[in-house]
Enzyme design. Sequence first.
Site, PDB file in Angstrom:
ATOM      1  N   GLY A  62       3.163  -3.026   5.424  1.00 12.93           N
ATOM      2  CA  GLY A  62       2.991  -1.600   5.725  1.00 12.93           C
ATOM      3  C   GLY A  62       2.292  -1.404   7.060  1.00 12.93           C
ATOM      4  O   GLY A  62       1.342  -2.121   7.377  1.00 12.93           O
ATOM      5  N   ARG A 120       9.192  -5.788   5.471  1.00 12.91           N
ATOM      6  CA  ARG A 120       8.869  -6.728   4.393  1.00 12.91           C
ATOM      7  C   ARG A 120      10.129  -7.576   4.230  1.00 12.91           C
ATOM      8  O   ARG A 120      11.189  -7.035   3.938  1.00 12.91           O
ATOM      9  CB  ARG A 120       8.521  -5.978   3.107  1.00 12.91           C
ATOM     10  CG  ARG A 120       7.239  -5.161   3.241  1.00 12.91           C
ATOM     11  CD  ARG A 120       6.784  -4.592   1.893  1.00 12.91           C
ATOM     12  NE  ARG A 120       5.479  -3.991   2.007  1.00 12.91           N
ATOM     13  CZ  ARG A 120       5.269  -2.697   2.246  1.00 12.91           C
ATOM     14  NH1 ARG A 120       6.267  -1.868   2.375  1.00 12.91           N
ATOM     15  NH2 ARG A 120       4.045  -2.221   2.349  1.00 12.91           N
ATOM     16  N   ASP A 164      -2.049  -9.155   2.631  1.00 15.87           N
ATOM     17  CA  ASP A 164      -1.972 -10.343   1.780  1.00 15.87           C
ATOM     18  C   ASP A 164      -0.562 -10.956   1.708  1.00 15.87           C
ATOM     19  O   ASP A 164      -0.399 -12.172   1.836  1.00 15.87           O
ATOM     20  CB  ASP A 164      -2.452  -9.936   0.377  1.00 15.87           C
ATOM     21  CG  ASP A 164      -2.619 -11.111  -0.539  1.00 15.87           C
ATOM     22  OD1 ASP A 164      -3.519 -11.918  -0.294  1.00 15.87           O
ATOM     23  OD2 ASP A 164      -1.810 -11.238  -1.480  1.00 15.87           O
ATOM     24  N   THR A 207      -4.109  -3.469   7.185  1.00 12.21           N
ATOM     25  CA  THR A 207      -3.508  -2.685   6.091  1.00 12.21           C
ATOM     26  C   THR A 207      -4.479  -1.552   5.758  1.00 12.21           C
ATOM     27  O   THR A 207      -5.697  -1.764   5.759  1.00 12.21           O
ATOM     28  CB  THR A 207      -3.251  -3.517   4.816  1.00 12.21           C
ATOM     29  OG1 THR A 207      -3.088  -2.619   3.695  1.00 12.21           O
ATOM     30  CG2 THR A 207      -4.383  -4.458   4.479  1.00 12.21           C
ATOM     31  N   ASP A 243      -4.985  -0.406   2.967  1.00 10.13           N
ATOM     32  CA  ASP A 243      -5.528  -0.580   1.609  1.00 10.13           C
ATOM     33  C   ASP A 243      -6.870  -1.310   1.550  1.00 10.13           C
ATOM     34  O   ASP A 243      -7.557  -1.252   0.531  1.00 10.13           O
ATOM     35  CB  ASP A 243      -4.522  -1.345   0.741  1.00 10.13           C
ATOM     36  CG  ASP A 243      -3.303  -0.507   0.391  1.00 10.13           C
ATOM     37  OD1 ASP A 243      -3.371   0.730   0.555  1.00 10.13           O
ATOM     38  OD2 ASP A 243      -2.290  -1.078  -0.031  1.00 10.13           O
ATOM     39  N   ASP A 282      -7.411  -4.282   1.036  1.00 16.99           N
ATOM     40  CA  ASP A 282      -7.427  -5.156  -0.133  1.00 16.99           C
ATOM     41  C   ASP A 282      -7.209  -6.622   0.232  1.00 16.99           C
ATOM     42  O   ASP A 282      -6.559  -7.361  -0.506  1.00 16.99           O
ATOM     43  CB  ASP A 282      -6.368  -4.696  -1.149  1.00 16.99           C
ATOM     44  CG  ASP A 282      -4.961  -4.703  -0.563  1.00 16.99           C
ATOM     45  OD1 ASP A 282      -4.825  -4.799   0.673  1.00 16.99           O
ATOM     46  OD2 ASP A 282      -3.992  -4.615  -1.334  1.00 16.99           O
ATOM     47  N   ARG A 301     -10.033  25.780  -9.804  1.00 18.28           N
ATOM     48  CA  ARG A 301      -9.046  24.853 -10.361  1.00 18.28           C
ATOM     49  C   ARG A 301      -9.533  23.412 -10.287  1.00 18.28           C
ATOM     50  O   ARG A 301     -10.454  23.094  -9.534  1.00 18.28           O
ATOM     51  CB  ARG A 301      -7.760  24.914  -9.544  1.00 18.28           C
ATOM     52  CG  ARG A 301      -6.909  26.099  -9.869  1.00 18.28           C
ATOM     53  CD  ARG A 301      -5.669  26.073  -8.996  1.00 18.28           C
ATOM     54  NE  ARG A 301      -4.857  27.245  -9.235  1.00 18.28           N
ATOM     55  CZ  ARG A 301      -3.935  27.697  -8.397  1.00 18.28           C
ATOM     56  NH1 ARG A 301      -3.725  27.082  -7.246  1.00 18.28           N
ATOM     57  NH2 ARG A 301      -3.222  28.754  -8.693  1.00 18.28           N
ATOM     58  N   ARG A 334      -1.484   0.749  -4.316  1.00 21.71           N
ATOM     59  CA  ARG A 334      -0.668   0.395  -5.480  1.00 21.71           C
ATOM     60  C   ARG A 334      -1.437  -0.525  -6.405  1.00 21.71           C
ATOM     61  O   ARG A 334      -1.384  -0.390  -7.614  1.00 21.71           O
ATOM     62  CB  ARG A 334       0.635  -0.259  -5.014  1.00 21.71           C
ATOM     63  CG  ARG A 334       1.691  -0.292  -6.088  1.00 21.71           C
ATOM     64  CD  ARG A 334       3.038  -0.656  -5.541  1.00 21.71           C
ATOM     65  NE  ARG A 334       3.626   0.410  -4.756  1.00 21.71           N
ATOM     66  CZ  ARG A 334       4.621   0.238  -3.892  1.00 21.71           C
ATOM     67  NH1 ARG A 334       5.127  -0.953  -3.705  1.00 21.71           N
ATOM     68  NH2 ARG A 334       5.115   1.252  -3.218  1.00 21.71           N
TER      69      ARG A 334
END
Length: 334
Positions: free
Chosen positions: A24, A85, A116, A139, A141, A143, A176, A185
């Site tokens: 990504g 990818r 990763d 990335t 993320d 992660d 609200r 993900r």
Amino acid sequence: MMWSIPKLQPTRALKRIAVLTSGGDAPGMNAAVRAVVRTALERGIEVFGVQKGFSGLVQGKLEPMDRSSVANILHRGGTILKTDRCDEFRQPSVRRKVAEDLRARGIEALVVIGGDGSFTGAHLLEQETGLPVIGIPGTIDNDVYGTDETIGFDTAVNTALEAIDRIRDTATSHERTFLIEVMGRSAGFIAAAVGIAGGAEIVLLADSTMPLDAICATLKSSEERGKFSSLIVVAEGDDPNRTPNLTKALNERGFQARAAILGHIQRGGSPSGHDRVLASVLGASAVDHLLAGQSNVMVGISAGAIVSVPLAKVVGTKKPMSNDYIELATVLAT
Ligand code: F6P
């Protein structure tokens, strides 16, 4: 964001290297490419840019880069090298062919900017063929095991926060509950950071199993204290219906719930100052680590310093996140 940079002594000469971005896209990837190219040229090394990640390696799409190839990209999101990818690269025979092709072009090492999954491919390439590789974590993320930070995370958090601050206006005005889904993900680093910085009442990580009753009880206790608007930050996880289903369930329980799925908006955009510095420092360090004889490692950040971590340790290891962040978000928002 001033990390200490190790002084490395060159132990080998390199004539030509290649650089690619993979997985990504993340804001700051361009700044990293620029740093790799300009540092390498400064050290007398030629650089080839690979188009579209590992797919470009398989298809032989490499072009020489000079200082002007990376002019005016420092502030741009996405990646000028494009990204992909690549399933084909999972095959050992494809990796062997790629290494042969690179060597035939006189390319002695490969810099991989990605996460990763990209590092798994890079690690196997080096292990099986001996072609030196080095990883730079990029990335949104965050992660990637072995580094406190990845390129793009800071920008993505700030982008999500901008959206959340706007949503809060509507949440407050209409009294609200808003469920805001952020990317991740299999990770919840964006959710945790955004939850704290955005004042969310509840943060649900990708693997959170917080029961509906507990979510409702938290919202009810907010209402009892006179707070009729709430934000719930949800990491996307692997179920595309996670946020819509939860929103529906809360409406059925009598809450005025609405969903906002931020999606790929978080991936693009101009990198923050933090990400530009991080990418620049890691890009330059990657070249110097290669010259110092290191290979099959990732350059990253640990305890305020640039470090190198074996890719064998990085790939497949889940980066831990303390549950304290989730508790902190809840404590501070109530
Ligand atoms: O870049 C990482 C990430 O944003 C994940 O959080 C997300 O699950 C995934 O990419 C989605 O990316 P794509 O739509 O490109 O497959």
